[in-house]
Design a protein around this motif. Sequence first.
Motif, short mmCIF file in Angstrom:
data_model
loop_
_atom_site.label_atom_id
_atom_site.label_comp_id
_atom_site.label_asym_id
_atom_site.label_seq_id
_atom_site.Cartn_x
_atom_site.Cartn_y
_atom_site.Cartn_z
N LEU A 16 0.82 -1.21 0.00
CA LEU A 16 0.00 0.00 0.00
C LEU A 16 0.85 1.26 0.00
CD1 LEU A 16 -3.11 0.45 0.29
CD2 LEU A 16 -2.57 1.14 2.61
N GLY A 17 1.87 1.26 0.83
CA GLY A 17 2.76 2.42 0.92
C GLY A 17 3.49 2.67 -0.39
N ALA A 18 3.91 1.59 -1.04
CA ALA A 18 4.61 1.74 -2.32
C ALA A 18 3.66 2.33 -3.35
CB ALA A 18 5.12 0.38 -2.79
N TRP A 19 2.44 1.86 -3.33
CA TRP A 19 1.42 2.37 -4.26
C TRP A 19 1.15 3.85 -3.99
CZ3 TRP A 19 -3.80 3.86 -3.19
CH2 TRP A 19 -4.61 4.01 -4.33
N GLU A 20 1.01 4.19 -2.71
CA GLU A 20 0.78 5.60 -2.35
C GLU A 20 1.96 6.47 -2.80
OE1 GLU A 20 -1.88 5.84 1.64
OE2 GLU A 20 0.07 4.90 1.87
N ALA A 21 3.16 5.87 -2.78
CA ALA A 21 4.35 6.63 -3.19
C ALA A 21 4.46 6.71 -4.72
CB ALA A 21 5.60 5.98 -2.61
N GLY A 22 3.52 6.09 -5.40
CA GLY A 22 3.51 6.21 -6.86
C GLY A 22 4.22 5.09 -7.59
N ALA A 23 4.54 3.99 -6.88
CA ALA A 23 5.13 2.84 -7.58
C ALA A 23 4.04 2.25 -8.47
CB ALA A 23 5.63 1.81 -6.58
N VAL A 24 4.35 2.09 -9.73
CA VAL A 24 3.34 1.55 -10.65
C VAL A 24 3.76 0.22 -11.26
CG1 VAL A 24 2.14 3.69 -11.26
CG2 VAL A 24 4.24 3.08 -12.46
N CYS A 25 4.98 -0.21 -10.99
CA CYS A 25 5.44 -1.50 -11.50
C CYS A 25 5.99 -2.33 -10.35
CB CYS A 25 6.56 -1.32 -12.52
SG CYS A 25 6.01 -0.58 -14.05
N PHE A 41 0.05 -5.95 -3.82
CA PHE A 41 0.33 -4.84 -4.74
C PHE A 41 -0.38 -5.06 -6.08
CE2 PHE A 41 3.06 -2.79 -7.98
CZ PHE A 41 3.11 -1.49 -7.46
N ALA A 42 -0.43 -6.34 -6.52
CA ALA A 42 -0.95 -6.66 -7.86
C ALA A 42 -2.40 -6.27 -8.05
CB ALA A 42 -0.77 -8.16 -8.12
N VAL A 43 -3.17 -6.16 -6.96
CA VAL A 43 -4.60 -5.87 -7.10
C VAL A 43 -4.90 -4.38 -6.92
CG1 VAL A 43 -5.32 -8.18 -6.40
CG2 VAL A 43 -5.05 -6.42 -4.66
N LEU A 44 -3.88 -3.58 -6.72
CA LEU A 44 -4.12 -2.14 -6.54
C LEU A 44 -4.34 -1.45 -7.89
CD1 LEU A 44 -1.48 -1.53 -3.74
CD2 LEU A 44 -3.96 -1.56 -3.48
N LYS A 45 -5.01 -0.31 -7.81
CA LYS A 45 -5.45 0.38 -9.03
C LYS A 45 -4.25 0.85 -9.89
CE LYS A 45 -7.73 4.14 -8.26
NZ LYS A 45 -8.63 4.95 -7.50
N GLY A 46 -4.30 0.50 -11.15
CA GLY A 46 -3.36 1.09 -12.11
C GLY A 46 -1.95 0.56 -12.09
N VAL A 47 -1.73 -0.61 -11.45
CA VAL A 47 -0.35 -1.09 -11.39
C VAL A 47 -0.12 -2.25 -12.37
CG1 VAL A 47 -0.18 -0.48 -8.95
CG2 VAL A 47 -0.71 -2.84 -9.58
N TYR A 48 1.13 -2.44 -12.75
CA TYR A 48 1.55 -3.66 -13.43
C TYR A 48 2.37 -4.46 -12.43
CZ TYR A 48 4.03 -7.03 -16.12
OH TYR A 48 4.52 -8.23 -16.54
N ALA A 70 9.34 4.79 -14.45
CA ALA A 70 8.31 4.43 -13.46
C ALA A 70 8.96 4.05 -12.13
CB ALA A 70 7.49 3.26 -13.97
N ARG A 71 8.37 4.48 -11.05
CA ARG A 71 8.81 4.00 -9.74
C ARG A 71 8.52 2.50 -9.65
NH1 ARG A 71 8.00 8.27 -4.70
NH2 ARG A 71 9.73 9.59 -5.34
N ALA A 72 9.48 1.73 -9.18
CA ALA A 72 9.34 0.27 -9.24
C ALA A 72 9.57 -0.36 -7.87
CB ALA A 72 10.32 -0.30 -10.24
N LEU A 73 8.82 -1.43 -7.63
CA LEU A 73 8.94 -2.21 -6.39
C LEU A 73 9.44 -3.60 -6.76
CD1 LEU A 73 8.27 -2.64 -3.33
CD2 LEU A 73 5.99 -3.39 -4.06
N SER A 177 -8.91 6.51 -1.38
CA SER A 177 -9.55 7.37 -2.38
C SER A 177 -8.53 8.26 -3.08
CB SER A 177 -10.62 8.23 -1.71
OG SER A 177 -9.99 9.19 -0.88
N ILE A 178 -7.29 8.24 -2.60
CA ILE A 178 -6.30 9.14 -3.20
C ILE A 178 -5.90 8.65 -4.58
CG2 ILE A 178 -5.31 9.83 -0.98
CD1 ILE A 178 -2.82 8.07 -1.96
N THR A 179 -5.43 9.56 -5.37
CA THR A 179 -4.71 9.17 -6.59
C THR A 179 -3.25 9.23 -6.20
OG1 THR A 179 -6.39 10.27 -7.85
CG2 THR A 179 -4.34 9.74 -9.01
#
Length: 517
Positions: A16-25, A41-48, A70-73, A177-179
């Motif tokens: 969740l934190g990675a996603w909030e930080a803008g990690a998209v991959c 992470f895989a089920v979060l919005k807009g990620v690969y 892209a920010r990556a995890l 609800s954040i982007t």
Amino acid sequence: MAVEKRLLSGDEAIALGAWEAGAVCGFGYPGTPSTEILEAFAVLKGVYAEWSINEKVALEAATGASLGGARALVTMKHVGLNVALDAFVTLAYTGINSGLVVAVADDPGMHSSQNEQDSRYMGKLSYAPVIEPASPAEAREFIKKAYDLSEEFDLPVLFRITTRVAHSRGSVEFDMSITPEQHKKTLNVPWDKYVMMPLNAKKRRIVLVDKYEKLKKLAETTELNRIEMAQTDTGIITSGVAYEYVKEVFPEKSVLKLGLLNPLPEGKIREFASKVKKLYIVEELEPYIEEFVKSLGIACVGKEKVPLIDELSPDVLREAFFGAREKKKKSEVTPPGRPPQLCADCGHRGVFKVLNELKVTVAGDIGCYTLGALQPFSAMHTCIDMGGSINHAYGMVKAGADSSAVAAVIGDSTFMHSGITGIANAVYNNGDMLTIILDNRTTAMTGRQPHAAAGKTLQGIEAYNIDIPELLGALGVKNVAVVDPFEYRVLKPLVEEYLKIKGVRVIIARRECALLK
Ligand SMILES: Cc1ncc(C[n+]2csc(CCOP(=O)(O)OP(=O)(O)O)c2C)c(N)n1
């Protein structure tokens, strides 16, 4: 704002934190206790997100994503970092484009691992920052800092957790609800930064050491490290989940809690040490902090008291500091041991029954099938590292062992991870041994994740199903057979026949994992 509080595991909080930080991959290879990070992470919005074929591939793919903007995890267990280490150490030289964080989960106590190694040393080895949270809430908060630090210093960051942080649950605040912050950059690969030929690498080494000096300054001021002053007769330096145990067992003592574990803050440690009469270091696994503190000429007590082996707990600390009498009373009843077993309907059983009956020396590997070493099968004699079995059997025969009495066994996910190279090596070097691939169509041991020969991706998309027999044919293996391991009357004579054939030969014992149905 729709801030919610939920009980999340440390793994989920990292995702969740990675996603909030803008990690998209996200890239990783399963391994307890890290697996759930990428699954969450895989089920979060807009990620690969993907299960890569192994940890080195995961890190390299994430490097590509970072260079691509892209920010990556990246996620793996501690032993996975060994596999990825070649890529990681030099990545610190090149640096990154968009933030890149490698979440690595250590397993003190070896609940589900083959060793107890301490990943903090990998940060020291590579000059990469190491950040360690003590709880799920901190995991979410710290990983966001990890991305910022990665970009600020142009370095990959190691985000180290241990089993108790990964799997324990704690209250974590978040706002779905954040982007997520957008940190998208464009592809940026200046050749003198990324082509590590000696000409460039020598310069990048200077840059790396310079960054490390700057990181040392940051270590003195960052909120990741904090002093909590209380009684001054005793001070304790600690990190990770050990901090929680220290707070429970020594609530009145002063504490220096470290969240940035590489580099360590010399000034802050000196300051803290000067304020307390006696200094203890409470850390899990190796004397990593302790050695540093002693190198500064500061007297402290660490591993003379706090065990080196196995994980810590409040009880372990009570016993170490106050003796066994102070231990919390355990139940008088000791339940009987329940060693793990292969499931009743597991296809691996058929293979181990036959190998036991034929008294074969079996080079084993890591997966559910490692249980073939236990009774009633007792049909596995080595198991050291993922992908090792094929090479172990190959080497035994090179040393003179009878090739008709030796076999390697390897799971399908392990074969894809690091078994293919062993077969290629054996074919190239005129190897002479039988390999049995235990193909249950999944990575069963870590929770049934799909893999490159199982026709699905992490995000549930149909994928090309790499055909193992065809792959073996392309590698030059002449004798390949596929059999259902429950067809005992077929399997046993086939294994007998294949033990006698010369050269590299492979049986694929294929039966879907019973738990997949
Ligand atoms: C380098 C490394 N990465 C990950 C792991 C975690 N791990 C242990 S076994 C295993 C895979 C098992 O899958 P498979 O080979 O298909 O055997 P199965 O459990 O399905 O029988 C994994 C990922 C590990 N031990 N070492």
